[in-house]
Enzyme design. Structure first.
Site, PDB file in Angstrom:
ATOM      1  N   ARG A  16       0.707  -1.277  -0.173  1.00  0.00           N
ATOM      2  CA  ARG A  16      -0.056  -0.037   0.162  1.00  0.00           C
ATOM      3  C   ARG A  16       0.864   1.123  -0.135  1.00  0.00           C
ATOM      4  O   ARG A  16       0.401   2.092  -0.574  1.00  0.00           O
ATOM      5  CB  ARG A  16      -0.830  -0.021   1.026  1.00  0.00           C
ATOM      6  CG  ARG A  16      -0.314  -0.138   2.488  1.00  0.00           C
ATOM      7  CD  ARG A  16      -1.373  -0.078   3.587  1.00  0.00           C
ATOM      8  NE  ARG A  16      -0.755  -0.692   4.761  1.00  0.00           N
ATOM      9  CZ  ARG A  16      -1.318  -0.053   6.258  1.00  0.00           C
ATOM     10  NH1 ARG A  16      -2.176   0.806   5.895  1.00  0.00           N
ATOM     11  NH2 ARG A  16      -0.641  -0.705   7.241  1.00  0.00           N
TER      12      ARG A  16
ATOM     13  N   SER B 223      -4.684   4.856   5.430  1.00  0.00           N
ATOM     14  CA  SER B 223      -4.628   3.341   5.481  1.00  0.00           C
ATOM     15  C   SER B 223      -4.173   3.207   3.841  1.00  0.00           C
ATOM     16  O   SER B 223      -3.518   2.312   3.585  1.00  0.00           O
ATOM     17  CB  SER B 223      -5.740   2.550   5.575  1.00  0.00           C
ATOM     18  OG  SER B 223      -6.392   2.552   6.725  1.00  0.00           O
TER      19      SER B 223
ATOM     20  N   GLU C 234     -19.252   4.271  -0.281  1.00  0.00           N
ATOM     21  CA  GLU C 234     -18.367   3.668  -1.470  1.00  0.00           C
ATOM     22  C   GLU C 234     -18.954   3.500  -2.714  1.00  0.00           C
ATOM     23  O   GLU C 234     -18.575   3.750  -4.023  1.00  0.00           O
ATOM     24  CB  GLU C 234     -17.984   2.308  -1.239  1.00  0.00           C
ATOM     25  CG  GLU C 234     -16.982   2.214   0.089  1.00  0.00           C
ATOM     26  CD  GLU C 234     -17.483   2.405   1.506  1.00  0.00           C
ATOM     27  OE1 GLU C 234     -18.628   2.297   1.476  1.00  0.00           O
ATOM     28  OE2 GLU C 234     -16.792   2.440   2.619  1.00  0.00           O
TER      29      GLU C 234
ATOM     30  N   PHE D 153     -14.536  -3.344   0.410  1.00  0.00           N
ATOM     31  CA  PHE D 153     -15.431  -2.147   0.151  1.00  0.00           C
ATOM     32  C   PHE D 153     -15.076  -1.883  -1.427  1.00  0.00           C
ATOM     33  O   PHE D 153     -16.050  -0.824  -1.930  1.00  0.00           O
ATOM     34  CB  PHE D 153     -15.524  -1.022   0.869  1.00  0.00           C
ATOM     35  CG  PHE D 153     -15.343  -1.448   2.210  1.00  0.00           C
ATOM     36  CD1 PHE D 153     -16.149  -2.376   2.983  1.00  0.00           C
ATOM     37  CD2 PHE D 153     -14.381  -0.919   3.569  1.00  0.00           C
ATOM     38  CE1 PHE D 153     -15.945  -2.903   4.342  1.00  0.00           C
ATOM     39  CE2 PHE D 153     -14.200  -1.220   4.737  1.00  0.00           C
ATOM     40  CZ  PHE D 153     -15.195  -2.288   5.185  1.00  0.00           C
TER      41      PHE D 153
ATOM     42  N   HIS E  82      -5.563  -3.704   1.632  1.00  0.00           N
ATOM     43  CA  HIS E  82      -5.882  -4.439   2.771  1.00  0.00           C
ATOM     44  C   HIS E  82      -6.718  -5.862   2.155  1.00  0.00           C
ATOM     45  O   HIS E  82      -7.496  -6.300   2.641  1.00  0.00           O
ATOM     46  CB  HIS E  82      -6.926  -3.991   3.613  1.00  0.00           C
ATOM     47  CG  HIS E  82      -6.138  -2.871   4.667  1.00  0.00           C
ATOM     48  ND1 HIS E  82      -5.553  -1.862   3.891  1.00  0.00           N
ATOM     49  CD2 HIS E  82      -6.028  -2.814   5.819  1.00  0.00           C
ATOM     50  CE1 HIS E  82      -5.107  -1.024   4.877  1.00  0.00           C
ATOM     51  NE2 HIS E  82      -5.179  -1.590   6.039  1.00  0.00           N
TER      52      HIS E  82
ATOM     53  N   ASP F   4      -7.860  -7.697  11.851  1.00  0.00           N
ATOM     54  CA  ASP F   4      -9.257  -7.094  11.753  1.00  0.00           C
ATOM     55  C   ASP F   4     -10.205  -8.522  11.424  1.00  0.00           C
ATOM     56  O   ASP F   4     -11.291  -8.271  11.717  1.00  0.00           O
ATOM     57  CB  ASP F   4      -9.459  -6.268  10.522  1.00  0.00           C
ATOM     58  CG  ASP F   4      -9.032  -4.947  11.257  1.00  0.00           C
ATOM     59  OD1 ASP F   4      -8.858  -4.496  12.259  1.00  0.00           O
ATOM     60  OD2 ASP F   4      -8.822  -3.998  10.197  1.00  0.00           O
TER      61      ASP F   4
ATOM     62  N   ARG G 144      -1.733  -4.760   3.145  1.00  0.00           N
ATOM     63  CA  ARG G 144      -1.441  -4.154   4.513  1.00  0.00           C
ATOM     64  C   ARG G 144       0.127  -4.012   5.199  1.00  0.00           C
ATOM     65  O   ARG G 144       0.457  -3.260   5.277  1.00  0.00           O
ATOM     66  CB  ARG G 144      -2.395  -4.281   5.355  1.00  0.00           C
ATOM     67  CG  ARG G 144      -2.319  -3.738   6.934  1.00  0.00           C
ATOM     68  CD  ARG G 144      -3.571  -4.104   7.849  1.00  0.00           C
ATOM     69  NE  ARG G 144      -3.289  -3.406   9.022  1.00  0.00           N
ATOM     70  CZ  ARG G 144      -2.623  -3.900  10.116  1.00  0.00           C
ATOM     71  NH1 ARG G 144      -2.433  -5.239  10.140  1.00  0.00           N
ATOM     72  NH2 ARG G 144      -2.631  -3.263  11.382  1.00  0.00           N
TER      73      ARG G 144
END
Lengths: 318, 280
Positions: A14, A41, A62, A87, A113, A121, A171
């Site tokens: 990322r 993020s 989104e 998303f 991610h 998560d 991530r």
């Protein structure tokens, strides 16, 4: 030579996206960016600092972001959307399908991610179905780069390509092993080491896992041809068929469900052309869970040893 | 001939085109199409500064987006009658190998269409994106987006409405086809929209209302909307229409939302609509 592939540092893919977006923005004034409340993020702060007027925070919305991106592209802009892979795909599949893919809009859907390596998560966020969803859309290009440098290069490259693209990255900090000046060609597989006994086709974080697996196999006298499939669609059919014509068996490795992933694309290609044994290293029809990235890869069958075992199985089926 | 009479004549022909397209395809959505015929006639033949030679980016042009894509027959009619593509092509509506898909699409490259629509709730978002693009390019033209009222039940619409106020998008005018009907019945029976003007106002918009079958009112209200936009709030026009307007047996009911007239019904309908510009 596979043993010569090493890494000097670890950086997140990322971060490669963030650096690439800034560079793409500098090269082309039509590049704009949107984010759904995940600037940090997605590492988009570098672009925003340099080009505040070309950035749109859309909030946690989104679906709206995908529509706005499609609209911006009508006016000639090159929009990059940023949010988590979950998303970026499942949540907005119909918006992408109608307003972007079917309408053939020049939107770059940038998704962080992805996969199990999101870690703690847990399964709500660990999407493992996104490659399948996106590759099914006609005209959609699907790219899953393997390290910081490749993600940066891919981000810059997709700005120069006209058409919808899904760019998938992750991530965690991960070994950086692709040379900084390695050219990124959409749809062109990258051979990392040549070999004669087995072909390993890997994408995303699983490329480094495959490098480690190939080193183990090499020490056992098995000659591995390791090919990085960064572009899952369009697939580099020639590179795959030419390699398997030589090795006569294959392993694929991806951080995704078996269903709908890279392995299925390769198996389909082989069976329609030159059938050969293939073993697919991927998540076997299961959701993930919380944990450390390395723990998760091991638990869900994506560890280095899993690739080694898959290679031996494919070899035994020749 | 006065300008209003001219617009009325065009709208009559547009309504004939709607009846003939849906009859020819034995499918399609005549009710909402007839209800929006006056608005689209006013936009394409009076209000908008647009170029039928068509380029996708639409720079320095006013642009129209149809979010409720199922009323494609009215969109196709005004596009053809404005010169975007041959009028005869209306005869291919919903047929195999046609550029006139059941719902508007860019895939077959029909001039005048900039985005696919039909899956509801997406058009305001798309129109906002193009409005932002114009803002970035210092292009002062306006974006018009039409949405159904039942369509406002889609959550994405309210994401877009919130966004427009936050970003003070004032080069976009949203128009709601407020006919109170949707496929399964009236809005109130299916899923009440409640106090619609109050909802838009609460989201930070300037709200205007107009009679979608009165050309004087349409022209004045759209002009008013453009002038209001300088106040820094996005403007929505809640447009009262009758579904099926112009054909007595189709008026005021959801029964003709998605049903085509048969041979006999077509003739009865056409007898009520003067042929002013020549049928295709």
């Amino acid at each position: 030579m596979i043993q010569e592939i090493t890494f000097t540092e670890k950086k997140a893919t990322r971060d490669g996206f963030g650096a690439g977006l800034l560079e793409a923005g500098k090269r082309n004034p039509e590049v704009v960016a949107l984010c759904a409340d995940l600037i940090g993020s997605l590492k988009m702060q570098h672009f925003i600092k340099e080009f505040p007027d070309r950035f749109f925070q859309v909030g946690i919305a989104e679906a709206n972001m995908m529509g706005i991106a499609a609209g911006l592209s009508i006016g000639g802009k090159i929009p990059f959307t940023g949010t988590f892979a979950n998303f970026s795909t499942g949540r907005v599949y119909d918006q992408i399908r109608q307003s972007i893919a079917y309408s053939h809009k020049n939107v770059k859907i940038c998704a962080s991610h992805a996969g199990l390596t999101l870690g703690e998560d847990g399964a709500t966020h660990q999407i493992l179905e996104d490659i399948g969803m996106m590759k099914m859309l006609p005209g959609m290009t699907v790219i899953n780069p393997c390290d910081y440098n490749q993600t940066k290069a891919a981000t810059i490259a997709i700005a120069d390509y006209s058409g919808p693209v899904y760019l998938r990255f992750g991530r965690p900090s991960w070994p950086v092993f692709i040379p900084e000046d390695q050219k990124f060609e959409i749809g062109k597989a990258l051979t990392l080491s040549e070999g004669t006994d087995i072909s390993i086709f890997a994408t995303g974080h699983m490329v480094w896992q495959s490098v480690e697996a190939a080193k183990i196999l090499d020490k056992e006298g098995i000659s591995v041809e390791l090919i990085n499939i960064h572009t899952i669609k369009p697939l580099d059919n020639n590179a795959i068929l030419n390699s398997v014509a030589k090795t006569k068996c294959a392993v694929s490795a991806e951080e995704h469900q078996v269903n709908g992933g890279l392995g299925e694309s390769i198996a389909s290609l082989l069976s329609r052309n030159t059938p050969a044994p293939i073993e697919i290293v991927a998540v076997n029809d299961s959701f993930g869970e919380s944990g450390k990235p390395a723990q998760l890869l091991d638990k869900y069958g994506l560890g280095v040893n899993d690739i080694v075992a898959a290679a031996k199985k494919a070899l035994s089926r020749k | 001939m006065t300008e209003i009479t001219k617009l009325k004549n065009i709208a009559s022909q547009v309504r004939r085109d709607i009846i003939r397209q849906t009859h020819g395809a034995s499918s399609g959505h005549p009710g909402g199409s007839l209800g929006c015929a006056d608005l689209l006639t006013a936009l394409f033949f009076k209000i908008m500064d647009h170029d039928p030679s068509f380029n996708m980016s639409g720079k320095d042009e006013d642009l129209f987006f149809l979010s409720n894509g199922h009323i494609s027959p009215v969109f196709y009619s005004v596009l053809a009658r404005s010169g975007y593509f041959p009028i005869e092509e209306l005869a291919t509506f919903r047929k195999i190998n046609s550029r006139l898909q059941g719902h508007p699409a860019t895939h077959e490259k029909l001039p005048g269409i900039r985005i696919a629509s039909g899956s509801l709730g997406q058009g305001i978002s798309v129109a906002l994106g193009t409005a932002l693009s114009k803002r970035l390019d210092n292009d002062n033209k306006f974006i018009y987006v039409l949405t159904g009222d039942g369509e406002l039940q889609e959550g994405q619409v309210w994401e877009a409405i919130m966004f427009a106020a936050h970003y003070k998008v004032t080069n976009l005018i949203a128009i709601v086809d407020w006919n109170g009907q949707q496929i399964d019945g009236s809005n109130d029976d299916v899923m009440s929209l409640g106090d619609l003007p109050a909802k838009w106002k609460a989201f930070g918009w300037t709200v205007l209302e107009m009679d979608g079958h009165n050309f004087e009112d349409i022209l004045a209200t759209v002009q008013n909307a453009k002038e209001k936009s300088v106040e820094g709030k996005p403007v929505v026009i809640l447009m009262k229409t009758d579904m099926g307007k112009g054909v007595d047996f189709m008026e005021g009911t959801h029964a003709w939302h998605g049903k085509a007239p048969n041979d006999e019904q077509k003739e009865i309908a056409l007898a009520q609509l003067e042929e002013t510009l020549g049928d295709y």
